[in-house]
Scaffold this motif. Sequence first.
Motif, PDB file in Angstrom:
ATOM      1  N   GLN A   1       0.819  -1.221   0.000  1.00 41.12           N
ATOM      2  CA  GLN A   1       0.000   0.000   0.000  1.00 41.12           C
ATOM      3  C   GLN A   1       0.848   1.264   0.000  1.00 41.12           C
ATOM      4  OE1 GLN A   1      -2.662  -0.301   3.325  1.00 41.12           O
ATOM      5  NE2 GLN A   1      -3.897  -1.894   2.367  1.00 41.12           N
ATOM      6  N   ARG A   2       1.960   1.243   0.734  1.00 37.90           N
ATOM      7  CA  ARG A   2       2.770   2.458   0.870  1.00 37.90           C
ATOM      8  C   ARG A   2       3.713   2.679  -0.304  1.00 37.90           C
ATOM      9  NH1 ARG A   2       3.472   3.667   6.760  1.00 37.90           N
ATOM     10  NH2 ARG A   2       4.908   5.299   6.104  1.00 37.90           N
ATOM     11  N   LEU A   3       4.240   1.586  -0.897  1.00 39.73           N
ATOM     12  CA  LEU A   3       5.250   1.738  -1.943  1.00 39.73           C
ATOM     13  C   LEU A   3       4.740   1.463  -3.347  1.00 39.73           C
ATOM     14  CD1 LEU A   3       8.417   0.214  -0.241  1.00 39.73           C
ATOM     15  CD2 LEU A   3       7.471   2.512  -0.087  1.00 39.73           C
ATOM     16  N   TRP A   4       3.732   0.624  -3.461  1.00 37.52           N
ATOM     17  CA  TRP A   4       3.127   0.326  -4.757  1.00 37.52           C
ATOM     18  C   TRP A   4       1.649   0.647  -4.607  1.00 37.52           C
ATOM     19  CZ3 TRP A   4       7.153  -2.782  -3.040  1.00 37.52           C
ATOM     20  CH2 TRP A   4       8.197  -2.967  -3.934  1.00 37.52           C
ATOM     21  N   ASN A   5       1.239   1.832  -5.014  1.00 38.66           N
ATOM     22  CA  ASN A   5      -0.153   2.219  -4.778  1.00 38.66           C
ATOM     23  C   ASN A   5      -1.110   1.339  -5.579  1.00 38.66           C
ATOM     24  OD1 ASN A   5      -0.526   3.278  -7.398  1.00 38.66           O
ATOM     25  ND2 ASN A   5       0.281   5.254  -6.780  1.00 38.66           N
ATOM     26  N   GLY A   6      -2.374   1.400  -5.247  1.00 35.74           N
ATOM     27  CA  GLY A   6      -3.388   0.543  -5.860  1.00 35.74           C
ATOM     28  C   GLY A   6      -3.538   0.702  -7.354  1.00 35.74           C
TER      29      GLY A   6
END
Length: 137
Positions: free
Chosen positions: A57-62
Amino acid sequence: MEPGPGILSFDLFEMDLSSRELRRQGKSIPLQDKAFQLLALLLETPGKLVSREEIRQRLWNGDTHVEFDDNLNHAVRKLRQVLGDSPDKPRFVQTFSRRGYRFLAPVKTEPCPGDRKTLALPDAQGRLLWLCFLFSI
């Protein structure tokens, strides 16, 4: 002049969030972007498990369509390579299979120059450094 992020130090390393630079005993070490971001995330809460889901969630957004597992494993390998760490006998990054990662070494932080009073609060320290990091991108 706008305040920049602080410096996180551990063992012989220091991570300057403002210049997005990792150094070992003052010498700059190249580190790929996702590995740098992963290290910053792990340093935010040393000693605590950071779940794979939180990392995603923090490094590869949705909105990003990537092979998350392969990319995360690659970032962890690069990070370990740069730190001279081992998955079998970790000094820095401990793996919890299918769950996440934990940073093992003690971390010292130097606050954003303009925010020394706010950073005196232990719970706010990691979050504020992370915000400084995000806004420096």
